[in-house]
Design a protein around this motif. Sequence first.
Motif, PDB file in Angstrom:
ATOM      1  N   LEU A 130       1.075 107.253 -35.360  1.00 48.12           N
ATOM      2  CA  LEU A 130       0.941 106.178 -36.340  1.00 48.12           C
ATOM      3  C   LEU A 130       1.330 104.819 -35.788  1.00 48.12           C
ATOM      4  CD1 LEU A 130       2.387 107.985 -39.483  1.00 48.12           C
ATOM      5  CD2 LEU A 130      -0.002 107.354 -39.065  1.00 48.12           C
ATOM      6  N   THR A 131       1.951 104.792 -34.619  1.00 45.52           N
ATOM      7  CA  THR A 131       2.395 103.535 -34.010  1.00 45.52           C
ATOM      8  C   THR A 131       1.225 102.852 -33.324  1.00 45.52           C
ATOM      9  OG1 THR A 131       4.577 104.495 -33.643  1.00 45.52           O
ATOM     10  CG2 THR A 131       4.036 102.529 -32.381  1.00 45.52           C
ATOM     11  N   ASP A 148      -2.646 115.480 -38.155  1.00 47.47           N
ATOM     12  CA  ASP A 148      -1.372 116.100 -37.805  1.00 47.47           C
ATOM     13  C   ASP A 148      -1.603 117.608 -37.657  1.00 47.47           C
ATOM     14  OD1 ASP A 148       1.193 117.070 -37.568  1.00 47.47           O
ATOM     15  OD2 ASP A 148       1.950 116.060 -39.354  1.00 47.47           O
ATOM     16  N   HIS A 179      -0.957 112.688 -29.364  1.00 42.56           N
ATOM     17  CA  HIS A 179       0.416 112.187 -29.389  1.00 42.56           C
ATOM     18  C   HIS A 179       1.379 113.327 -29.696  1.00 42.56           C
ATOM     19  CE1 HIS A 179      -0.853 107.949 -29.270  1.00 42.56           C
ATOM     20  NE2 HIS A 179      -1.933 108.431 -29.886  1.00 42.56           N
ATOM     21  N   ARG A 189       4.806 110.340 -35.807  1.00 45.19           N
ATOM     22  CA  ARG A 189       5.328 108.958 -35.696  1.00 45.19           C
ATOM     23  C   ARG A 189       4.665 108.217 -34.533  1.00 45.19           C
ATOM     24  NH1 ARG A 189       9.250 106.849 -32.720  1.00 45.19           N
ATOM     25  NH2 ARG A 189      10.127 108.855 -32.133  1.00 45.19           N
ATOM     26  N   HIS A 190       4.542 108.883 -33.391  1.00 48.02           N
ATOM     27  CA  HIS A 190       3.881 108.259 -32.241  1.00 48.02           C
ATOM     28  C   HIS A 190       2.418 107.951 -32.543  1.00 48.02           C
ATOM     29  CE1 HIS A 190       7.290 109.942 -29.866  1.00 48.02           C
ATOM     30  NE2 HIS A 190       7.129 108.800 -29.217  1.00 48.02           N
ATOM     31  N   THR A 197       4.064 113.412 -31.515  1.00 47.76           N
ATOM     32  CA  THR A 197       4.572 113.443 -32.889  1.00 47.76           C
ATOM     33  C   THR A 197       3.676 112.604 -33.790  1.00 47.76           C
ATOM     34  OG1 THR A 197       5.949 111.467 -32.696  1.00 47.76           O
ATOM     35  CG2 THR A 197       6.970 113.573 -32.044  1.00 47.76           C
ATOM     36  N   THR A 217      -1.431 105.821 -45.168  1.00 55.33           N
ATOM     37  CA  THR A 217      -0.231 105.042 -44.888  1.00 55.33           C
ATOM     38  C   THR A 217      -0.629 103.823 -44.079  1.00 55.33           C
ATOM     39  OG1 THR A 217       1.095 107.058 -44.857  1.00 55.33           O
ATOM     40  CG2 THR A 217       2.060 105.116 -43.837  1.00 55.33           C
TER      41      THR A 217
END
Length: 125
Positions: A123-124, A62, A116, A120-121, A118, A25
Motif C-alpha cells: 500500500l506504500t 492480499d 510485496h 503495508r508495503h 506485507t 483505502t
Amino acid sequence: MAENHRTETTPAEQPHGLSVVAATTDGIHVLTVTGEIDHHTGDQLRRALDVTDAVRPHIVIDLHQVTFMDSSGINILITTHQKVTAAGGWLRLAAPTHPVQRVLQLVGIDQLIDCHPTLRHALTP
C-alpha cells in the motif's frame, strides 16, 4: 483522510472454497483473498477484480491466506495486470504464502507484477 469501503463475498460451495473481501483505502482497491484459487473458484476472484469502469485503477491483492493457486489464478493475475496497466493503473500482490510464492516464481509472475512481503508495503507509494 483515508477512505474506506468494504464488501465481502462468501466462500464458494466447494470444500476448499474461496473468500474475497474487498475494501478501498486511499483510492486503492484492496482484495483480501482466503482459500484456494483454482478453476472452481477463479470466477469469484475474476468478478472481484472487474475494474472496467475505474480510471487508473490501483489494486492490491492480499494473498496471505491463500493456500493454493493453479494456472487459473495465474491467468487471472496476468489478465488483470494487462487491463489495469492499459488503463494507466497498477496491480500489486501482497504477502503471498510460501506455496503461492513458489508458483509465482516458477512462472515468472513475480517479475511481471510487483510482489510485496506485507500488505503495508504493497500500500506504500
